[in-house]
Enzyme design. Structure first.
Site, short mmCIF file in Angstrom:
data_model
loop_
_atom_site.label_atom_id
_atom_site.label_comp_id
_atom_site.label_asym_id
_atom_site.label_seq_id
_atom_site.Cartn_x
_atom_site.Cartn_y
_atom_site.Cartn_z
N SER A 1 -20.98 -19.03 -2.22
CA SER A 1 -20.35 -20.17 -1.56
C SER A 1 -19.54 -19.68 -0.38
CB SER A 1 -19.44 -20.89 -2.55
OG SER A 1 -18.59 -21.82 -1.91
N TYR B 1 -11.59 -20.91 -8.28
CA TYR B 1 -12.97 -21.13 -7.85
C TYR B 1 -13.39 -20.09 -6.81
CZ TYR B 1 -17.22 -23.11 -5.99
OH TYR B 1 -18.52 -23.27 -5.58
#
Length: 337
Positions: free
Chosen positions: A142, A166
């Site tokens: 990501s 995250y």
């Protein structure tokens, strides 16, 4: 008008490569996973999906695609299960998309996020290392793996400096993939994409589906942040095409193993502007409710995708406006049903 990809093998549509190819997809009930499965079915791949939770409203289930693939119930953290799947289904290509993807959930539940995103990554890569038939692996990282950086846009030389749960989970997964490539020669390549949007995202606290649902219901859209946070927004069909293209390129050129590639339309905008675009496209005049509640999130983040364009011959098939039209149409139909 969007453009067909059928005649564009450079965009991840080479049916001669995918036809009958045993391909494992993890995370198939998620937003990107479902569209990737749809693309693989269209390319006539032999698709196997590892599915943990039963989500009847997911695009994989409601579209009927579940009946066109082989399904194994299990968790990506279960290395022994993954080894069985890779062996018994004679898997050639792995697209590892499974992850806990919601920043807010990661902040509240860091351990389960680390288990899914980090342990799930080493489990699939170790299973692949032990499976001689696996020839190429694409791992979805990501843009959040970069964390905060002083220089924008981020290119692939930007250090991975995630700080919050995250971000750190994706940075770790990214580095683990690099380790397996460098140390064990595993043929894995990494994607770093902007914020995905598209039909099938059932995480209503995300800005795109949440805004569309609010407008359909006649409610004011909610912005959790102060509205100034800047992001890339990347249409999900372009993401699916990027994954299949990278697998094709990896099969043709092992020198890109261990490498990461940014994928982005390179047209970033603030959350407030994105909400405004959606509201306008839906013919509404509703004003958003700005709650300014977001914590532990990166304020500005957007990507340079020139490496993917030059090395892979990649380009997006959809503009932001084209993707939004398709997305709004999907949710109008879904919410009617």
């Amino acid at each position: 008008m969007t453009r067909s990809t059928a005649s564009h093998p450079a965009r991840g549509g080479d049916s001669s490569f995918w036809r009958d190819r045993p391909t494992l997809v993890t995370g198939a009930t998620g937003l990107v996973g479902a569209w990737t499965v749809r693309r693989l079915i269209a390319l006539e791949a032999d698709v196997v999906c590892v599915v943990r939770d039963w989500v009847p409203q997911s695009e994989l289930v409601r579209s009927g695609m579940l009946n066109q693939v082989r399904v194994v119930r299990g968790d990506v953290r279960q290395q022994h299960l993954l080894e069985r799947v890779l062996g018994e289904f004679e898997i050639d290509t792995v697209l590892h998309l499974a992850a806990q993807t919601i920043v807010g959930i990661a902040n509240r539940n860091p351990v389960s996020t680390f288990e899914s995103n980090i342990q799930g990554t080493w489990a699939i890569l170790e299973a692949c290392r032990r499976s001689p038939l696996v020839k190429q692996i694409v791992l979805a990282s990501s843009d959040k793996a970069y964390g905060r950086a002083d220089r924008l846009p981020y290119d692939e030389t930007t250090p991975l400096r995630g700080e919050h749960p995250y971000d750190v989970s994706k940075a770790c997964a990214d580095l683990i993939a690099k380790t397996y490539s460098v140390t064990y020669g595993l043929p894995v390549a990494i994607t770093r994409c902007g914020n995905f949007y598209g039909g099938g995202d059932l995480n209503w606290n995300r800005v795109v589906p949440g805004t569309i649902r609010s407008v359909v219901r006649g409610d004011r859209p909610v912005i959790r942040s102060d509205g100034t946070f800047v992001r890339d927004y990347f249409y999900v069909e372009d993401g699916a095409a990027a994954y299949t293209l990278l697998a094709e390129r990896l099969a043709a050129d092992r020198s890109i193993a261990g490498e990461a590639f940014n994928f982005s339309n390179e047209s970033h905008l603030s959350v407030s502007k994105m909400v405004g675009k959606i509201v306008k496209a839906m013919g509404s005049r509703l004003e958003p409710e700005i709650r300014n509640e977001a914590t532990n999130e990166i304020r500005e983040q957007y990507l340079d995708a020139s490496r993917a364009r030059k090395t892979l011959g990649w380009s997006p098939m959809f503009t932001l406006d084209e993707g939004l039209v398709k997305t709004i149409d999907w949710y109008r139909d879904f919410l009617k049903a």
